[in-house]
Design a protein around this motif. Structure first.
Motif, short mmCIF file in Angstrom:
data_model
loop_
_atom_site.label_atom_id
_atom_site.label_comp_id
_atom_site.label_asym_id
_atom_site.label_seq_id
_atom_site.Cartn_x
_atom_site.Cartn_y
_atom_site.Cartn_z
N CYS A 1 6.53 52.50 30.79
CA CYS A 1 6.42 52.15 29.45
C CYS A 1 6.02 53.24 28.63
CB CYS A 1 5.77 50.79 29.10
SG CYS A 1 6.41 49.32 30.01
N ARG A 2 6.19 53.48 27.61
CA ARG A 2 5.76 54.67 26.55
C ARG A 2 5.59 54.06 25.19
NH1 ARG A 2 11.14 56.64 26.92
NH2 ARG A 2 11.97 57.11 24.92
N SER B 1 -2.17 45.05 27.61
CA SER B 1 -3.27 45.71 26.60
C SER B 1 -4.57 44.68 26.44
CB SER B 1 -2.51 45.81 25.13
OG SER B 1 -1.35 46.62 25.04
N PHE C 1 8.27 51.58 20.84
CA PHE C 1 7.79 51.27 22.28
C PHE C 1 9.15 51.31 22.94
CE2 PHE C 1 7.94 47.56 25.60
CZ PHE C 1 6.81 48.10 26.23
N LEU D 1 3.59 46.57 30.02
CA LEU D 1 2.40 47.23 29.32
C LEU D 1 0.99 46.15 29.11
CD1 LEU D 1 1.24 49.43 27.59
CD2 LEU D 1 2.49 48.57 25.49
N SER E 1 2.24 53.99 30.01
CA SER E 1 1.77 52.82 30.78
C SER E 1 1.09 53.19 32.15
CB SER E 1 2.60 51.71 30.71
OG SER E 1 3.65 51.95 31.52
N ALA F 1 10.64 50.58 27.38
CA ALA F 1 10.13 50.08 28.58
C ALA F 1 11.45 50.25 29.59
CB ALA F 1 9.83 48.69 28.67
#
Length: 205
Positions: A109-110, A138, A128, A136, A104, A130
């Protein structure tokens, strides 16, 4: 960070990596059916002869762009190149190193892209994670899309069009994602979830 559009190519490439084991056999079979040498296929596709050879021996993971060039040269669709023969067992594995990871804008976050190339147009799924304070954001997906967020660790908050809901481990949030949406970790410890995005949800038509 918007998942739709900008990251779609990465999801497609992840799918291409997953099917590479069958890809080599198929490329070799199609090449030989046209009586093409490696050099001839290289000239027609624009893909280096050494790369084609590595693909046929399953020694490399080709990108979607490479698969597309080979499909064009062999006069078949990408789906045709990636298709597994019906009389062959279907069992494949992707390693952690094969899984693309998106981060992110805040770096907290990934997303691990687990989606498959054959479903990416209508179904995508991610892991996900965090860190505390992670956010995140979107962009909207296509009309009628629905996202499902199943929390496996910690607690997460989802905001869609001004509506906010929380979920803790063991709970799932489902929401329209065809409008801007945000996932936040307001907790003091890391949170994790499985995220599934249904891009064409009949229920929302």
């Amino acid at each position: 960070m918007g998942i739709e559009g900008r990251d779609k190519a990465k999801a497609l490439e992840a799918g291409a990596l997953a099917v590479s084991g069958q890809l080599g056999k198929t490329v070799q079979r199609l090449r030989k059916s046209y009586s093409l040498s490696l050099s001839e296929l290289s000239e027609q596709s624009g893909v280096a002869k050494s790369i084609i050879s590595q693909i046929e021996r399953n020694e490399t993971n080709p990108t979607l762009a490479t698969i597309w060039r080979l499909a064009q040269a062999l006069d078949v669709s990408i789906e045709g190149v990636l298709q597994v023969s019906e009389d062959e067992p279907f069992l494949e594995k992707s390693t952690r190193g094969d899984t693309p990871i998106l981060v992110s804008d805040d770096g907290k976050c990934r997303l691990e892209i687990f989606g498959w190339i054959k479903t990416v147009e209508w179904l995508q799924w991610y892991g996900f994670h965090a860190e505390p304070g992670g956010v995140l954001s979107s962009d909207p997906h296509q009309r009628g899309s629905v996202e499902c967020l199943s929390v496996t660790e910690g607690e997460l908050e989802v905001e869609v069009a001004g509506s906010i809901e929380h979920a803790k481990a063991g709970e799932t949030l489902r929401y329209r994602c065809d409008r801007p949406h945000v996932i936040r970790n307001h907790g003091d410890r890391p949170a994790a979830a499985m995220m599934v995005c249904i891009l064409k949800a009949a229920a929302m038509e």
